[in-house]
Design an enzyme around this catalytic site. Structure first.
Site, PDB file in Angstrom:
ATOM      1  N   HIS A 393       0.819  -1.215   0.000  1.00 52.56           N
ATOM      2  CA  HIS A 393       0.000   0.000   0.000  1.00 52.56           C
ATOM      3  C   HIS A 393       0.855   1.268   0.000  1.00 52.56           C
ATOM      4  CE1 HIS A 393      -3.614   2.133   0.051  1.00 52.56           C
ATOM      5  NE2 HIS A 393      -4.025   1.976   1.301  1.00 52.56           N
ATOM      6  N   ASP A 397      -2.182   2.469  -4.432  1.00 52.00           N
ATOM      7  CA  ASP A 397      -3.411   2.874  -3.755  1.00 52.00           C
ATOM      8  C   ASP A 397      -4.495   1.827  -3.987  1.00 52.00           C
ATOM      9  OD1 ASP A 397      -2.269   5.211  -2.828  1.00 52.00           O
ATOM     10  OD2 ASP A 397      -2.913   6.397  -4.574  1.00 52.00           O
TER      11      ASP A 397
END
Length: 422
Positions: A393, A397
């Site tokens: 992450h 995204d």
């Protein structure tokens, strides 16, 4: 005198374990001849001498961990013995003196038997994996008495089977080892303690590093496999005829779909290096292969430039090399993305762990026929597969991760589009 050092192996490999010395001290060595086998977390490699002469000294023992650039042997001048096997056969007096010295240190009949077994192992080369050889030494098992289950190669499970056989001598030999082990927290419960192989220890270390050093999340989707299964059924026989027996599997479809999705979402094809993000402009796709020594991930290079047949042929070749322990370091490093298929083991859903130096991994799973709502009025049984994308992450995204997986879904459900992409 010239030294033999641990060679540069790959950027990600800094050390290894000496699995087996192929030469004894005093043996003659030719230039370019292998003197030992080195076990790394990826593959086993043979270390060769750059000079001809005699192996004068071994600077490390089997089972020792050595670093890249470390001196591990010294090559002296002279002719030496002909070979490791012949050196044992041609010097019975030396073997007898060695046995006498060892017998002076103990009157235990079990230790004497183990010494004799060790000499027998030196006199006869047994086809066994390095981990099996080490396991046999640790447990006082003569490899010559172990019957291999597959491919005439002795593995750890063959040794376990030998030890479990109802023989009084085996019981006697194993008794001292059990007394030394410190796992008596539950004395009434049977347990087995064994050393982890170097590859297993390294894999455990790297998996923990990935978990600790990435912000890993997993997103899921499902794929209707109807169209790709029908296309494969129609084309598989002609495909084999046109491509020298190469079979058309599902991996080539998912590989080509991954390449298309990586081009659409380039951040999935990236990695973090310090304060920089490196976006790779190549598409080397790793394919997880299960072997007796664990999971290996060789890479199919330049998948964007290969057609379905080339990808299928290379995957099959890499799988064979992995199971026959013939993978080279070049097969195992510098990939950009990985696909793992837990479905071959019956997995319905999982959260795969990202491979090192990558940003994401795609997980395939079992194809299961289940009822699907086609529209508000129609329900049909369809062959469905859950797919998963585990991703870092810090780089990717959630929107991009979901979009990537959705692209995979759309291309697999419309395989003609993949053929046009190719």
């Amino acid at each position: 005198m010239p030294e033999v050092k641990v060679p540069e192996l790959a950027e990600s490999i800094t050390e290894g374990t000496i699995a087996e010395w192929l030469k004894n001290v005093g043996d003659s060595v030719e230039k370019g001849e292998a003197i030992l086998e080195l076990e790394t977390d990826k593959v086993n490699v043979e270390v060769v001498s750059e000079e001809a002469g005699v192996l004068s000294e071994q600077l490390a023992s089997e089972g020792d961990t050595v670093e890249v650039g470390q001196a591990i042997a010294i090559i002296g001048e002279g002719s030496g013995n002909a070979s490791k096997e012949n050196s044992n056969d041609n010097t019975p007096q030396q073997n007898e003196e060695t046995n006498n010295k060892k017998e002076e240190t103990t009157n235990n009949s079990v230790d004497k038997a183990e010494v004799n077994q060790a000499n027998d192992d030196n006199q006869q080369r047994i086809n066994a994996t390095p981990s099996a050889r080490r396991y046999a030494r640790e447990n006082g098992v003569n490899l010559a008495e172990v019957s291999p289950k597959t491919n005439d190669v002795v593995r750890k499970e063959d040794i376990d089977k030998k030890q479990q056989a109802p023989a009084s001598t085996q019981t006697t030999q194993q008794a001292p080892a059990k007394e030394e082990k410190k796992y008596n927290q539950y004395p009434t419960k049977p347990v087995i303690r064994e050393k982890m192989s170097r590859r297993k220890k390294t894999a455990a270390k790297k998996l923990l590093e990935v978990s600790n050093n990435t912000a890993m999340l997993t997103t899921f989707n499902e794929v209707d496999m109807t169209n790709v299964m029908e296309l494969r059924k129609r084309k598989k026989e002609q495909f084999m005829k046109d491509h020298d027996g190469t079979k058309l599997g599902f991996m080539s479809f998912f590989t080509k779909a991954s390449v298309a999705a990586l081009k659409k979402y380039p951040e999935v094809n990236a990695e973090i290096d310090g304060d920089d993000m490196i976006t790779k402009q190549y598409y080397d796709i790793g394919v997880a292969v299960s072997t007796d020594d664990g999971l290996l991930v060789p890479f199919v290079r330049d998948c964007d430039k290969k057609n379905f047949a080339e990808i299928e042929a290379e995957i099959a070749n890499l799988a064979v090399k992995a199971r026959e322990k013939k993978l080279g370091l070049d097969d195992m490093v510098n990939g950009s993305f990985t696909i793992t298929n837990g479905g071959i083991f019956g997995s319905m859903m999982s959260t795969p762990i990202i491979n090192g130096n990558q940003a994401a991994i795609l997980g395939m799973h079992s194809i299961i026929t289940r009822p699907i709502a086609i529209d508000q009025d129609t329900i049909e049984n369809r062959p469905m597969m859950y797919i998963a994308l585990s991703y870092d992450h810090r780089i990717i995204d959630g929107k991009e991760a979901v979009g990537f997986l959705k692209t995979i879904k759309e291309l697999i459900e419309n395989p003609e589009d993949l053929l046009l992409e190719s």
